[in-house]
Design a protein around this motif. Structure first.
Motif, short mmCIF file in Angstrom:
data_model
loop_
_atom_site.label_atom_id
_atom_site.label_comp_id
_atom_site.label_asym_id
_atom_site.label_seq_id
_atom_site.Cartn_x
_atom_site.Cartn_y
_atom_site.Cartn_z
N TYR A 1 9.91 79.34 17.11
CA TYR A 1 9.98 80.51 16.24
C TYR A 1 10.93 81.55 16.84
CZ TYR A 1 5.65 78.41 14.47
OH TYR A 1 4.73 77.54 13.95
N PRO A 2 11.42 82.49 16.02
CA PRO A 2 12.28 83.54 16.55
C PRO A 2 11.66 84.31 17.71
CG PRO A 2 12.41 83.52 14.17
CD PRO A 2 11.32 82.55 14.53
N SER A 3 10.35 84.51 17.69
CA SER A 3 9.68 85.21 18.79
C SER A 3 9.81 84.42 20.09
CB SER A 3 8.21 85.45 18.46
OG SER A 3 7.53 84.23 18.20
N ASP A 4 9.84 83.09 20.00
CA ASP A 4 10.01 82.26 21.20
C ASP A 4 11.41 82.45 21.80
OD1 ASP A 4 7.44 81.22 20.80
OD2 ASP A 4 8.21 79.53 19.61
N GLU B 1 14.77 84.50 26.19
CA GLU B 1 15.87 85.37 26.63
C GLU B 1 15.38 86.41 27.64
OE1 GLU B 1 18.90 85.08 22.81
OE2 GLU B 1 17.41 86.69 22.86
N ARG B 2 14.18 86.93 27.42
CA ARG B 2 13.62 87.90 28.36
C ARG B 2 13.41 87.26 29.74
NH1 ARG B 2 8.42 88.38 29.54
NH2 ARG B 2 7.75 87.38 27.60
N LEU B 3 12.90 86.04 29.75
CA LEU B 3 12.65 85.36 31.02
C LEU B 3 13.96 84.97 31.71
CD1 LEU B 3 9.59 83.16 29.98
CD2 LEU B 3 9.57 85.14 31.49
N LEU B 4 14.94 84.57 30.93
CA LEU B 4 16.24 84.25 31.51
C LEU B 4 16.88 85.49 32.12
CD1 LEU B 4 17.73 81.84 28.84
CD2 LEU B 4 17.34 81.28 31.24
N ALA C 1 15.08 69.21 22.80
CA ALA C 1 16.22 70.13 22.94
C ALA C 1 15.80 71.59 22.85
CB ALA C 1 17.26 69.84 21.86
N ASP C 2 14.49 71.86 22.75
CA ASP C 2 14.05 73.25 22.59
C ASP C 2 13.41 73.82 23.86
OD1 ASP C 2 11.64 71.91 22.65
OD2 ASP C 2 10.95 72.58 20.68
N LEU C 3 13.87 73.33 25.01
CA LEU C 3 13.38 73.81 26.31
C LEU C 3 14.53 74.50 27.05
CD1 LEU C 3 11.28 70.69 27.35
CD2 LEU C 3 10.35 72.95 26.83
N PRO C 4 14.90 75.71 26.65
CA PRO C 4 16.11 76.33 27.18
C PRO C 4 16.01 76.83 28.62
CG PRO C 4 14.98 77.87 25.74
CD PRO C 4 14.27 76.55 25.62
N LEU C 5 14.80 76.84 29.20
CA LEU C 5 14.65 77.33 30.56
C LEU C 5 14.72 76.22 31.61
CD1 LEU C 5 11.81 80.00 30.17
CD2 LEU C 5 14.26 80.20 29.72
N GLY D 1 15.12 72.87 12.41
CA GLY D 1 14.92 74.24 12.83
C GLY D 1 14.40 75.14 11.73
N THR D 2 13.60 74.59 10.81
CA THR D 2 13.12 75.38 9.67
C THR D 2 12.24 76.55 10.12
OG1 THR D 2 11.31 73.78 9.43
CG2 THR D 2 13.23 73.48 8.03
N ARG D 3 11.44 76.37 11.16
CA ARG D 3 10.58 77.46 11.62
C ARG D 3 11.39 78.57 12.30
NH1 ARG D 3 5.99 74.21 14.88
NH2 ARG D 3 7.85 73.03 15.49
N LEU D 4 12.62 78.25 12.65
CA LEU D 4 13.50 79.26 13.25
C LEU D 4 14.34 79.98 12.19
CD1 LEU D 4 14.73 77.33 16.41
CD2 LEU D 4 13.56 79.54 16.40
N GLY D 5 14.10 79.63 10.94
CA GLY D 5 14.84 80.28 9.86
C GLY D 5 15.78 79.35 9.13
N GLY D 6 16.15 78.24 9.78
CA GLY D 6 16.96 77.22 9.12
C GLY D 6 18.43 77.54 8.99
N GLU D 7 18.89 78.71 9.45
CA GLU D 7 20.31 79.05 9.32
C GLU D 7 21.17 78.24 10.29
OE1 GLU D 7 20.70 83.22 9.82
OE2 GLU D 7 19.49 83.73 8.07
N THR D 8 20.60 77.88 11.43
CA THR D 8 21.30 77.09 12.44
C THR D 8 20.44 75.90 12.79
OG1 THR D 8 22.28 79.10 13.35
CG2 THR D 8 22.34 77.14 14.73
N GLU D 9 21.04 74.72 12.93
CA GLU D 9 20.27 73.57 13.37
C GLU D 9 19.59 73.90 14.70
OE1 GLU D 9 23.43 70.43 11.34
OE2 GLU D 9 23.12 70.41 13.51
N LYS D 10 18.36 73.44 14.85
CA LYS D 10 17.55 73.86 15.99
C LYS D 10 18.24 73.65 17.34
CE LYS D 10 12.91 73.57 17.92
NZ LYS D 10 11.55 72.99 17.81
N PRO D 11 18.82 72.48 17.62
CA PRO D 11 19.45 72.30 18.94
C PRO D 11 20.60 73.27 19.21
CG PRO D 11 19.11 70.19 17.86
CD PRO D 11 18.87 71.25 16.83
N LEU D 12 21.23 73.76 18.14
CA LEU D 12 22.37 74.66 18.29
C LEU D 12 21.97 76.13 18.30
CD1 LEU D 12 25.03 72.95 15.98
CD2 LEU D 12 24.73 72.72 18.45
N ARG D 13 20.67 76.41 18.17
CA ARG D 13 20.23 77.81 18.18
C ARG D 13 20.55 78.43 19.54
NH1 ARG D 13 16.78 81.37 15.27
NH2 ARG D 13 16.99 83.35 16.37
N PRO D 14 21.32 79.51 19.55
CA PRO D 14 21.68 80.13 20.83
C PRO D 14 20.48 80.82 21.48
CG PRO D 14 23.21 80.78 19.08
CD PRO D 14 22.02 80.16 18.42
#
Length: 208
Positions: free
Chosen positions: A187-190, A195-198, A99-103, A6-19
């Motif tokens: 990315y964070p913008s994604d 979240e907007r679509l959900l 794991a990055d298809l939350p919809l 999840g480096t492109r997401l900032g790396g603070e949280t592993e990508k699959p666990l990104r809320p």
């Protein structure tokens, strides 16, 4: 497939666990698979996502249809091949999902299975028009061209595991505009778009 850093997401949280809307993406994907016709799910983890493995091992202990596969972490393609060799011994095609298809939901997963059956091929590559991803406001990395259209491979596909995959016509392409497949989070913008679509979908069902 849930072994990303999840480096492109900032790396603070592993990508699959990104809320996304308060729920980790990997849990959303697993819920979608549980709602679908998929009979068994194998969560492919890597040494790059140890907390993800811990969470999935805990979830697997309560779900007989879920198992954890420890891939070496040599990259998505290499880990996918490792997992295919590990769980595809009977030669049946496998549904692969990032794991990055939350919809995703069960209906969307079933639609992909139906498309693979209708195509009558051993493998199915699902793609989204790049224009559709841009319309939604999500990243459109790794574009390619199919039939004169710029498309982006999606994170959900059917992979053949038998000798049939050696045929030139073994694979088919399924092109879809479905936002639930088009929105994969890099990315964070994604995350904000998902979240907007959900939220819009929730409001729609509340109005009904």
């Amino acid at each position: 497939m849930c072994g990303g850093r999840g480096t492109r997401l900032g790396g603070e949280t592993e990508k699959p666990l990104r809320p996304v809307a308060g729920r980790p993406m990997v849990d959303r994907v697993l819920d979608a698979l549980a709602e679908s016709r998929v009979e068994a799910t194998h969560a492919v983890v890597s040494p790059h996502a140890t907390r993800t493995r811990e969470r999935l091992a805990e979830r697997a202990s309560d779900s007989p249809s879920l198992s954890v596969v420890d891939a070496p972490g040599d990259g998505y393609v290499a880990d996918l091949q490792f997992a295919t060799d590990a769980v595809g011994a009977d030669g049946a095609p496998l549904l692969t999902v990032a794991a990055d298809l939350p919809l995703l939901n069960g209906a969307v997963v079933n639609a992909v299975l139906d498309a693979a059956r209708a195509a009558d091929r051993d493998s199915l590559t699902v793609c989204v028009p790049a224009a559709r991803k841009r319309e939604l406001g999500v990243s459109a990395d790794a574009t390619t061209e199919i039939g004169g259209r710029e498309v982006v491979p999606a994170g959900i596909n059917v992979v053949g595991t038998s000798s049939e995959t050696e045929r030139d016509d073994a694979g088919a392409v399924h092109l879809t505009d479905d936002a639930r497949i088009a929105v994969n989070v890099n990315y964070p913008s994604d995350v904000r778009t998902a979240e907007r679509l959900l939220e819009r979908d929730t409001d729609h069902h509340t109005d009904r």
